[in-house]
Scaffold this active site. Structure first.
Site, PDB file in Angstrom:
ATOM      1  N   GLU A 187     -18.830  -4.721  69.005  1.00 22.76           N
ATOM      2  CA  GLU A 187     -17.508  -4.429  68.013  1.00 22.76           C
ATOM      3  C   GLU A 187     -18.083  -3.453  67.140  1.00 22.76           C
ATOM      4  O   GLU A 187     -18.747  -3.707  66.020  1.00 22.76           O
ATOM      5  CB  GLU A 187     -17.324  -5.994  67.063  1.00 22.76           C
ATOM      6  N   GLY A 241     -21.396  -3.690  64.315  1.00 22.19           N
ATOM      7  CA  GLY A 241     -22.054  -2.945  63.537  1.00 22.19           C
ATOM      8  C   GLY A 241     -21.638  -1.437  63.730  1.00 22.19           C
ATOM      9  O   GLY A 241     -20.615  -1.173  64.700  1.00 22.19           O
ATOM     10  N   CYS A 274     -13.422  -2.199  59.648  1.00 22.34           N
ATOM     11  CA  CYS A 274     -13.465  -1.441  60.944  1.00 22.34           C
ATOM     12  C   CYS A 274     -11.937  -1.260  60.925  1.00 22.34           C
ATOM     13  O   CYS A 274     -11.748  -0.310  61.718  1.00 22.34           O
ATOM     14  CB  CYS A 274     -13.964  -2.290  61.998  1.00 22.34           C
TER      15      CYS A 274
HETATM   16  P1  NAD Z   1     -25.161  -1.373  60.903  1.00 19.51           P
HETATM   17  O1  NAD Z   1     -25.044  -0.902  62.570  1.00 19.51           O
HETATM   18  O2  NAD Z   1     -25.981  -0.610  60.138  1.00 19.51           O
HETATM   19  O3  NAD Z   1     -25.964  -2.826  61.021  1.00 19.51           O
HETATM   20  C1  NAD Z   1     -25.132  -4.071  61.747  1.00 19.51           C
HETATM   21  C2  NAD Z   1     -26.099  -5.030  62.100  1.00 19.51           C
HETATM   22  O4  NAD Z   1     -27.327  -4.497  62.958  1.00 19.51           O
HETATM   23  C3  NAD Z   1     -26.691  -5.561  60.594  1.00 19.51           C
HETATM   24  O5  NAD Z   1     -27.165  -6.868  61.081  1.00 19.51           O
HETATM   25  C4  NAD Z   1     -28.309  -4.960  61.047  1.00 19.51           C
HETATM   26  O6  NAD Z   1     -29.393  -5.553  60.125  1.00 19.51           O
HETATM   27  C5  NAD Z   1     -28.538  -4.839  62.382  1.00 19.51           C
HETATM   28  N1  NAD Z   1     -29.484  -4.065  63.051  1.00 19.51           N
HETATM   29  C6  NAD Z   1     -29.987  -2.668  62.470  1.00 19.51           C
HETATM   30  N2  NAD Z   1     -31.163  -2.188  63.336  1.00 19.51           N
HETATM   31  C7  NAD Z   1     -31.070  -3.188  64.529  1.00 19.51           C
HETATM   32  C8  NAD Z   1     -31.792  -2.989  65.733  1.00 19.51           C
HETATM   33  N3  NAD Z   1     -32.875  -2.389  65.672  1.00 19.51           N
HETATM   34  N4  NAD Z   1     -31.717  -3.961  66.568  1.00 19.51           N
HETATM   35  C9  NAD Z   1     -30.772  -5.197  66.298  1.00 19.51           C
HETATM   36  N5  NAD Z   1     -29.850  -5.223  65.035  1.00 19.51           N
HETATM   37  C10 NAD Z   1     -29.946  -4.281  64.092  1.00 19.51           C
HETATM   38  O7  NAD Z   1     -23.785  -1.483  60.489  1.00 19.51           O
HETATM   39  P2  NAD Z   1     -22.998  -1.965  59.236  1.00 19.51           P
HETATM   40  O8  NAD Z   1     -23.210  -0.816  58.057  1.00 19.51           O
HETATM   41  O9  NAD Z   1     -23.808  -3.136  58.741  1.00 19.51           O
HETATM   42  O10 NAD Z   1     -21.486  -2.124  59.220  1.00 19.51           O
HETATM   43  C11 NAD Z   1     -20.634  -1.248  59.235  1.00 19.51           C
HETATM   44  C12 NAD Z   1     -20.227  -0.911  60.585  1.00 19.51           C
HETATM   45  O11 NAD Z   1     -19.608  -2.097  61.544  1.00 19.51           O
HETATM   46  C13 NAD Z   1     -18.909   0.012  60.713  1.00 19.51           C
HETATM   47  O12 NAD Z   1     -19.158   1.142  61.557  1.00 19.51           O
HETATM   48  C14 NAD Z   1     -17.911  -0.730  61.013  1.00 19.51           C
HETATM   49  O13 NAD Z   1     -16.516  -0.196  61.478  1.00 19.51           O
HETATM   50  C15 NAD Z   1     -18.624  -1.765  62.036  1.00 19.51           C
HETATM   51  N6  NAD Z   1     -17.667  -3.149  62.076  1.00 19.51           N
HETATM   52  C16 NAD Z   1     -17.182  -3.169  63.140  1.00 19.51           C
HETATM   53  C17 NAD Z   1     -16.210  -4.366  63.426  1.00 19.51           C
HETATM   54  C18 NAD Z   1     -15.429  -4.624  64.775  1.00 19.51           C
HETATM   55  O14 NAD Z   1     -15.034  -5.644  64.941  1.00 19.51           O
HETATM   56  N7  NAD Z   1     -15.207  -3.521  65.614  1.00 19.51           N
HETATM   57  C19 NAD Z   1     -16.221  -5.422  62.756  1.00 19.51           C
HETATM   58  C20 NAD Z   1     -16.950  -5.249  61.382  1.00 19.51           C
HETATM   59  C21 NAD Z   1     -17.548  -3.812  61.147  1.00 19.51           C
END
Ligand code: NAD
Length: 518
Positions: free
Chosen positions: A265, A243, A299
């Site tokens: 990640e 995320g 990402c």
């Molecule tokens: P996000 O951080 O908003 O959410 C990611 C996950 O975290 C979701 O399932 C969300 O419900 C959960 N979450 C939210 N609050 C939480 C908490 N308090 N405790 C635990 N979990 C919680 O990210 P997003 O908008 O869904 O995704 C986009 C981001 O993900 C971008 O920054 C992207 O680059 C990154 N990403 C990285 C990779 C990698 O492999 N490096 C791959 C895919 C996406």
């Protein structure tokens, strides 16, 4: 079309007419809030998913630990046979599951299908591992002593995933978790619950056919509070989080605070560099795919482009022309010929529009795009934006927006004079996920991948920043979180390692020549 897809995946043909259970740990249920799953292309309701309550998460944790106790005694090659069947079941449903990814996440048909293919590929990798995982044997300094490393199952792996890869990231984690003898609990993004439910149904059918506990691949749909429960719980031995940097930074510290293991990640801010000796016919489509693909929501999306000043004008003219030519190919993700689908959520559109405002204020020159995209009337309720190129002076130094990951199709372009300068620009951001250099010169390429080169976890030459294969480890450095998933040695993180010394003599022998006679 959607109705047939849903039916073949074991979902109700019209998931909007009844609620869809979003919790699985051997049986399906859910006592939390009802959350709508929305098609980002047209704003239509796809399903109403019953999320996990706190009690559901607790029940799932208990069931997963029980499942782990059973599974850890199954020999790894036999785990591999179960994985093989999971791979076959996914292959049978590849197109349908891929279509659900397109419907709910918004990526185009071949990318939705490609996501499922990625799980099939990593499952195959894990089947291979099932006959080879294990540790090294080390020479002992003491006579008749034997030293080896043993990889035992770790316990329960929690997987919290992002919306943009709504199935593949779980596939990476599940495959390595299962082959190592663990149970897995998945908390997907709340806006891609249906993808998670459809994937879990396929896996559950195989586990159940093998008379194995379904909680080996458990699911708790929900938002931050459900994720937080997994982050904070000691019964989750490894927490794999995908995320944003902002959330990942907190999650990493919280898991560390309870001495758990985490795998992060997080966001990328990936650059591509074009040297004057590059094969331009190869560089242009590679960069266009990486910048435009998945509507800029990978990402690994190319967000920064550095062009050598001697080729900058001509390259940029071709790239702008390529962007303009895709205007007619923005639309329904499942339609043939579409290259660019919607942004996943209205939030994403708002962030894109706010970024454009800031770019204008900061003096960025918008060469193409910069506003909501025009689409067919049938798609007017979707989340549409125009892919955008922004020209920035002075390598983008001091241009604040270029330091951040805006999760939308915005590409910043600037120029450089020397490879050293381009590497400095590439490395000059907080994130460290992926990068690409375009050159035909071997010494440039070797410098790029060497100690004075790119500092990202994924480094490419003459290829896109996006679109990694599963065989190599996947992940990024610095604020991307240092995690590695998928191929290479990533599987080792899903095991409980022990260095074991066996004395097969009748003598006491202490290491380092220590004498301690009693
Ligand atoms: P996000 O951080 O908003 O959410 C990611 C996950 O975290 C979701 O399932 C969300 O419900 C959960 N979450 C939210 N609050 C939480 C908490 N308090 N405790 C635990 N979990 C919680 O990210 P997003 O908008 O869904 O995704 C986009 C981001 O993900 C971008 O920054 C992207 O680059 C990154 N990403 C990285 C990779 C990698 O492999 N490096 C791959 C895919 C996406």
């Amino acid at each position: 079309h959607a109705q047939g897809v849903f039916q073949r995946l074991g979902l109700s043909p019209d998931p909007t007419s009844s609620e869809t259970p979003g919790v699985y740990h051997g049986s399906w249920g859910g006592r939390g809030a009802l959350v709508d799953s929305i098609n980002p292309a047209n704003g239509e309701l796809l399903a109403r998913v019953r999320q996990a309550s706190a009690e559901d998460t607790e029940d799932t944790l208990v069931a997963a630990r029980e499942a782990y106790k059973q599974w850890r005694t199954v020999p790894a090659p036999r785990r591999g046979l179960v994985l093989q069947d999971i791979g076959r079941a996914l292959e049978e449903k590849r197109d349908d599951l891929g279509a659900v990814v397109s419907l709910e996440m918004g990526k185009i048909k071949s990318e939705g299908r490609g996501e499922v293919q990625e799980i099939i590929d990593i499952v195959g990798y894990a089947v291979g591992l099932s006959r080879s995982i294990g540790g090294s044997v080390f020479p002992s300094e003491r006579p008749n002593h034997f030293i080896t490393e043993v990889a035992n199952p770790l316990g329960v792996v929690g997987v919290i995933s992002a919306f943009n890869f709504p199935t593949a990231v779980y596939g990476w984690n599940l495959s390595l978790s299962l082959v190592n003898g663990n149970a897995t609990i998945w908390k997907p993004a709340p806006t891609t619950s249906l993808c998670a439910i459809a994937t879990t149904k396929i896996i559950a059918s195989v586990l159940e056919s093998h008379k194995l506990p379904g909680a080996l691949s458990a699911l708790v749909c929900g938002g931050g509070e459900v994720g937080q429960a997994l982050v904070d719980d000691k019964r989750v031995d490894l927490l794999s989080f995908t995320g944003s940097e902002a959330r990942g930074k907190i999650v990493g510290q919280q898991v560390q605070a309870r001495f758990g293991k985490s795998l992060l990640e997080l966001g990328g801010n990936n650059a591509a560099i074009v040297l004057p000796d590059a094969n331009m016919a190869l560089a242009l489509p590679s960069i266009a795919f990486a910048a435009l693909g998945t509507a800029g929501q990978r990402c690994t999306t190319t967000r920064r482009l550095f062009l050598h000043s001697s080729i900058a004008d001509s390259f940029l003219a071709s790239l702008v022309a390529a962007y303009k030519s895709t205007a007619s190919r923005i639309g329904d993700p499942l339609a043939e010929g579409t290259l660019i689908g919607p942004v996943h959520a209205q939030d994403g559109v708002n962030r894109y529009l706010a970024a454009i405002e800031q770019i204008k204020k900061d003096g960025g020159e918008i060469l193409v795009g910069g506003k909501r995209a025009e689409v067919d009337a049938a798609l007017s309720k979707g989340n549409w934006v125009e892919p955008t190129i922004v020209k920035v002076a002075n390598g983008g130094r001091g241009f604040k927006m270029m330091q951040e990951e805006t999760f939308a199709p915005i590409l910043y372009v600037s120029t450089f004079e020397t490879l050293e300068e381009a590497i400095e620009l590439n490395n000059g951001v907080a994130q460290g996920l992926s990068s690409a250099l375009f050159t035909q010169d071997l010494s440039n390429a070797l410098k790029w991948i060497g100690p004075e080169g790119s500092d990202t976890g994924i480094v490419n030459v003459n290829g896109s920043t996006s679109g990694a294969e599963i065989g190599a480890p996947f992940g990024g450095n610095k604020s991307t979180g240092w995690g590695r998933e998928s191929g290479g040695d990533a599987w080792k993180q899903y095991a409980r390692w022990a260095s074991c010394t066996l004395n097969w003599s009748n003598e006491v022998a202490l290491a380092q020549g220590v004498n301690f006679s009693v």
